[in-house]
Motif scaffolding. Structure first.
Motif, short mmCIF file in Angstrom:
data_model
loop_
_atom_site.label_atom_id
_atom_site.label_comp_id
_atom_site.label_asym_id
_atom_site.label_seq_id
_atom_site.Cartn_x
_atom_site.Cartn_y
_atom_site.Cartn_z
N GLY A 1 -5.12 -6.84 1.06
CA GLY A 1 -5.69 -6.98 -0.27
C GLY A 1 -6.92 -6.12 -0.47
O GLY A 1 -7.08 -5.46 -1.50
N THR A 2 -7.78 -6.10 0.53
CA THR A 2 -9.00 -5.29 0.46
C THR A 2 -8.66 -3.80 0.38
O THR A 2 -9.20 -3.07 -0.45
CB THR A 2 -9.90 -5.58 1.68
N VAL A 3 -7.76 -3.37 1.25
CA VAL A 3 -7.37 -1.95 1.25
C VAL A 3 -6.69 -1.59 -0.06
O VAL A 3 -6.95 -0.52 -0.64
CB VAL A 3 -6.47 -1.62 2.47
N VAL B 1 -7.15 -2.92 -3.03
CA VAL B 1 -8.17 -2.83 -4.10
C VAL B 1 -8.94 -1.52 -3.98
O VAL B 1 -9.21 -0.85 -4.98
CB VAL B 1 -9.11 -4.06 -4.06
N ILE B 2 -9.28 -1.12 -2.76
CA ILE B 2 -9.98 0.15 -2.55
C ILE B 2 -9.09 1.31 -3.02
O ILE B 2 -9.56 2.22 -3.71
CB ILE B 2 -10.39 0.32 -1.07
N THR C 1 0.81 -1.22 0.00
CA THR C 1 0.00 0.00 0.00
C THR C 1 0.85 1.28 0.00
O THR C 1 0.43 2.26 -0.63
CB THR C 1 -1.01 0.00 1.16
N LEU D 1 -5.80 -10.61 3.85
CA LEU D 1 -7.15 -10.21 3.48
C LEU D 1 -7.34 -8.70 3.67
O LEU D 1 -7.88 -8.02 2.79
CB LEU D 1 -8.18 -10.98 4.30
N LEU D 2 -6.87 -8.19 4.80
CA LEU D 2 -6.97 -6.74 5.06
C LEU D 2 -6.18 -5.96 4.02
O LEU D 2 -6.70 -5.02 3.41
CB LEU D 2 -6.48 -6.41 6.46
N SER E 1 -3.66 -0.12 6.62
CA SER E 1 -3.15 -1.37 6.10
C SER E 1 -1.85 -1.79 6.77
O SER E 1 -1.68 -2.95 7.16
CB SER E 1 -2.94 -1.24 4.59
#
Length: 160
Positions: free
Chosen positions: A143-145, A147-148, A27, A140-141, A61
């Motif tokens: 990856g989600t952040v 993508v956002i 990130t 998971l955290l 992240s």
């Protein structure tokens, strides 16, 4: 201007890879790509508000990555020595057995140190399992952040 756009795109792509490869700061690279892109467009593509949102997501992240991995391992009973061994063997494994060497090295490091220090296989398995659960939640955290963040970069990163 096109060179900076290319650099920004490469930073964002490297950031997405960094979510999976622990040797790259995922990130933070995405955030750096947004900064380069905004700079290339006279600070008008995102503006300070969206850059602040991207910075907060980056911090979330990175702090979450550390906290989830640490909490998972500690809840599994891993000692600080086991965590250190897992980090070292994970980095060695990343270079010796890409792409899964990090995972294998970390699990072997955490479990091996716990087994050597306590002689208890169940404790070693629990510590390794705790580390793995923390790592999976962290992945998971992140990856989600990521993508956002990429969605924001693609959405806001158009010319004003």
């Amino acid at each position: 201007m096109e060179l900076l756009d290319l650099i920004a795109a490469l930073l964002v792509l490297a950031g997405m890879l960094g979510v999976l490869l622990p040797v790259l700061p995922g990130t933070p690279l995405i955030f750096a790509g947004a900064l380069v892109y905004d700079y290339a467009h006279d600070w008008t593509a995102f503006g300070w508000g969206w850059l602040a949102v991207l910075l907060l997501l980056t911090l979330l992240s990175e702090i979450g990555d550390w906290a989830l991995g640490h909490i998972g391992a500690r809840r599994g009973g891993a000692s600080w020595k086991a965590l250190l061994a897992g980090a070292v063997l994970g980095m060695i494994g990343l270079f010796l057995l890409p792409p899964f060497g990090f995972l294998i090295g970390s699990i072997v490091g955490v479990g091996g140190v716990e087994l050597l220090s306590s002689g208890d296989r169940r404790r070693a398995l629990r510590a390794s399992g705790g580390w793995f659960v923390g790592w999976a939640l962290s992945l998971l955290l992140q990856g989600t952040v990521a993508v956002i963040m990429v969605a924001i970069v693609l959405w806001r990163g158009q010319y004003p």
